[in-house]
Design a protein around this motif. Structure first.
Motif, PDB file in Angstrom:
ATOM      1  N   CYS A 262      43.317 100.748  29.466  1.00 40.58           N
ATOM      2  CA  CYS A 262      43.945 102.052  29.237  1.00 40.58           C
ATOM      3  C   CYS A 262      45.430 102.032  29.577  1.00 40.58           C
ATOM      4  CB  CYS A 262      43.235 103.146  30.023  1.00 40.58           C
ATOM      5  SG  CYS A 262      41.671 103.634  29.256  1.00 40.58           S
ATOM      6  N   SER A 263      45.807 101.342  30.660  1.00 40.82           N
ATOM      7  CA  SER A 263      47.219 101.339  31.022  1.00 40.82           C
ATOM      8  C   SER A 263      48.059 100.568  30.010  1.00 40.82           C
ATOM      9  CB  SER A 263      47.432 100.829  32.446  1.00 40.82           C
ATOM     10  OG  SER A 263      46.882  99.550  32.595  1.00 40.82           O
ATOM     11  N   LEU A 264      47.519  99.459  29.491  1.00 40.42           N
ATOM     12  CA  LEU A 264      48.257  98.709  28.469  1.00 40.42           C
ATOM     13  C   LEU A 264      48.326  99.495  27.166  1.00 40.42           C
ATOM     14  CD1 LEU A 264      46.901  95.133  29.188  1.00 40.42           C
ATOM     15  CD2 LEU A 264      49.257  95.898  29.469  1.00 40.42           C
ATOM     16  N   PHE A 265      47.229 100.162  26.825  1.00 39.90           N
ATOM     17  CA  PHE A 265      47.220 101.014  25.640  1.00 39.90           C
ATOM     18  C   PHE A 265      48.289 102.095  25.783  1.00 39.90           C
ATOM     19  CE2 PHE A 265      45.837 105.002  23.662  1.00 39.90           C
ATOM     20  CZ  PHE A 265      45.709 104.606  22.339  1.00 39.90           C
ATOM     21  N   ALA A 266      48.329 102.720  26.966  1.00 35.92           N
ATOM     22  CA  ALA A 266      49.304 103.785  27.223  1.00 35.92           C
ATOM     23  C   ALA A 266      50.732 103.262  27.077  1.00 35.92           C
ATOM     24  CB  ALA A 266      49.088 104.371  28.614  1.00 35.92           C
ATOM     25  N   LYS A 267      50.983 102.099  27.672  1.00 32.81           N
ATOM     26  CA  LYS A 267      52.322 101.496  27.635  1.00 32.81           C
ATOM     27  C   LYS A 267      52.783 101.290  26.188  1.00 32.81           C
ATOM     28  CE  LYS A 267      54.530  97.567  29.997  1.00 32.81           C
ATOM     29  NZ  LYS A 267      54.225  96.401  30.845  1.00 32.81           N
ATOM     30  N   GLU A 268      51.860 100.884  25.330  1.00 31.10           N
ATOM     31  CA  GLU A 268      52.228 100.582  23.940  1.00 31.10           C
ATOM     32  C   GLU A 268      52.213 101.792  23.013  1.00 31.10           C
ATOM     33  OE1 GLU A 268      50.365  97.280  22.031  1.00 31.10           O
ATOM     34  OE2 GLU A 268      50.596  95.984  23.782  1.00 31.10           O
ATOM     35  N   ASN A 269      51.438 102.826  23.357  1.00 30.26           N
ATOM     36  CA  ASN A 269      51.214 103.906  22.390  1.00 30.26           C
ATOM     37  C   ASN A 269      51.708 105.300  22.752  1.00 30.26           C
ATOM     38  OD1 ASN A 269      49.428 102.661  20.113  1.00 30.26           O
ATOM     39  ND2 ASN A 269      48.620 101.847  22.027  1.00 30.26           N
ATOM     40  N   LEU A 270      51.803 105.621  24.034  1.00 28.51           N
ATOM     41  CA  LEU A 270      52.104 107.008  24.402  1.00 28.51           C
ATOM     42  C   LEU A 270      53.415 107.514  23.817  1.00 28.51           C
ATOM     43  CD1 LEU A 270      50.876 107.616  28.068  1.00 28.51           C
ATOM     44  CD2 LEU A 270      49.639 107.749  25.917  1.00 28.51           C
ATOM     45  N   ALA A 271      54.430 106.653  23.765  1.00 34.89           N
ATOM     46  CA  ALA A 271      55.750 107.077  23.291  1.00 34.89           C
ATOM     47  C   ALA A 271      55.731 107.580  21.850  1.00 34.89           C
ATOM     48  CB  ALA A 271      56.754 105.942  23.440  1.00 34.89           C
ATOM     49  N   ARG A 272      54.777 107.062  21.050  1.00 31.02           N
ATOM     50  CA  ARG A 272      54.775 107.493  19.636  1.00 31.02           C
ATOM     51  C   ARG A 272      53.636 108.450  19.308  1.00 31.02           C
ATOM     52  NH1 ARG A 272      52.446 101.979  17.193  1.00 31.02           N
ATOM     53  NH2 ARG A 272      52.166 100.962  19.179  1.00 31.02           N
ATOM     54  N   MET A 273      52.970 108.976  20.324  1.00 29.41           N
ATOM     55  CA  MET A 273      51.877 109.909  20.070  1.00 29.41           C
ATOM     56  C   MET A 273      52.383 111.348  20.043  1.00 29.41           C
ATOM     57  SD  MET A 273      48.977 107.919  22.301  1.00 29.41           S
ATOM     58  CE  MET A 273      47.741 109.162  22.442  1.00 29.41           C
ATOM     59  N   SER A 274      51.725 112.168  19.230  1.00 30.16           N
ATOM     60  CA  SER A 274      52.086 113.582  19.155  1.00 30.16           C
ATOM     61  C   SER A 274      51.600 114.295  20.411  1.00 30.16           C
ATOM     62  CB  SER A 274      51.434 114.227  17.928  1.00 30.16           C
ATOM     63  OG  SER A 274      50.030 114.318  18.126  1.00 30.16           O
ATOM     64  N   GLU A 275      52.070 115.508  20.608  1.00 33.35           N
ATOM     65  CA  GLU A 275      51.640 116.286  21.778  1.00 33.35           C
ATOM     66  C   GLU A 275      50.129 116.500  21.757  1.00 33.35           C
ATOM     67  OE1 GLU A 275      52.702 120.435  24.084  1.00 33.35           O
ATOM     68  OE2 GLU A 275      54.093 119.700  22.551  1.00 33.35           O
ATOM     69  N   GLU A 276      49.582 116.757  20.557  1.00 37.76           N
ATOM     70  CA  GLU A 276      48.128 116.958  20.433  1.00 37.76           C
ATOM     71  C   GLU A 276      47.385 115.676  20.818  1.00 37.76           C
ATOM     72  OE1 GLU A 276      50.300 117.764  18.000  1.00 37.76           O
ATOM     73  OE2 GLU A 276      50.134 119.961  18.020  1.00 37.76           O
ATOM     74  N   GLN A 277      47.908 114.533  20.360  1.00 37.69           N
ATOM     75  CA  GLN A 277      47.274 113.256  20.695  1.00 37.69           C
ATOM     76  C   GLN A 277      47.359 112.983  22.200  1.00 37.69           C
ATOM     77  OE1 GLN A 277      49.462 110.807  17.884  1.00 37.69           O
ATOM     78  NE2 GLN A 277      47.574 110.388  16.765  1.00 37.69           N
TER      79      GLN A 277
END
Length: 88
Positions: free
Chosen positions: A8-23
């Motif tokens: 989850c932490s690696l996923f977050a590091k790679e993906n959170l910046a490009r996720m929408s507020e809803e996501q």
């Protein structure tokens, strides 16, 4: 095998910046609502079916990430850089 605690932490590091507020809200709910972290790991690796309320676009992204991560780990040892990152 025990769950990959960094999934989850690696996923977050790679993906959170490009996720929408809803996501981001769906991700937050996913990592905070299930009472058992193992559940998230089992759903992400498709060892168990994801319950409907968590089976969102974000869960699909996490499943895809888990597949790619497993492929990476078969090709080489995982990076240990996170052990050397200064605490936040």
């Amino acid at each position: 095998a025990p769950p990959d605690p960094s999934l989850c932490s690696l996923f977050a590091k790679e993906n959170l910046a490009r996720m929408s507020e809803e996501q981001l809200n769906r991700y937050d709910r996913l990592i905070n609502e299930p009472s058992n972290d193992w559940d998230i790991y089992y759903w992400a690796t498709e060892a168990k079916p994801t319950p409907a309320e968590f089976d969102t676009d974000v869960m699909a992204m996490l499943r895809e990430f888990a597949k790619n991560r497993n492929r990476e780990q078969r090709l080489r040892q995982p990076d240990l850089e996170y052990l050397f990152e200064p605490p936040r």
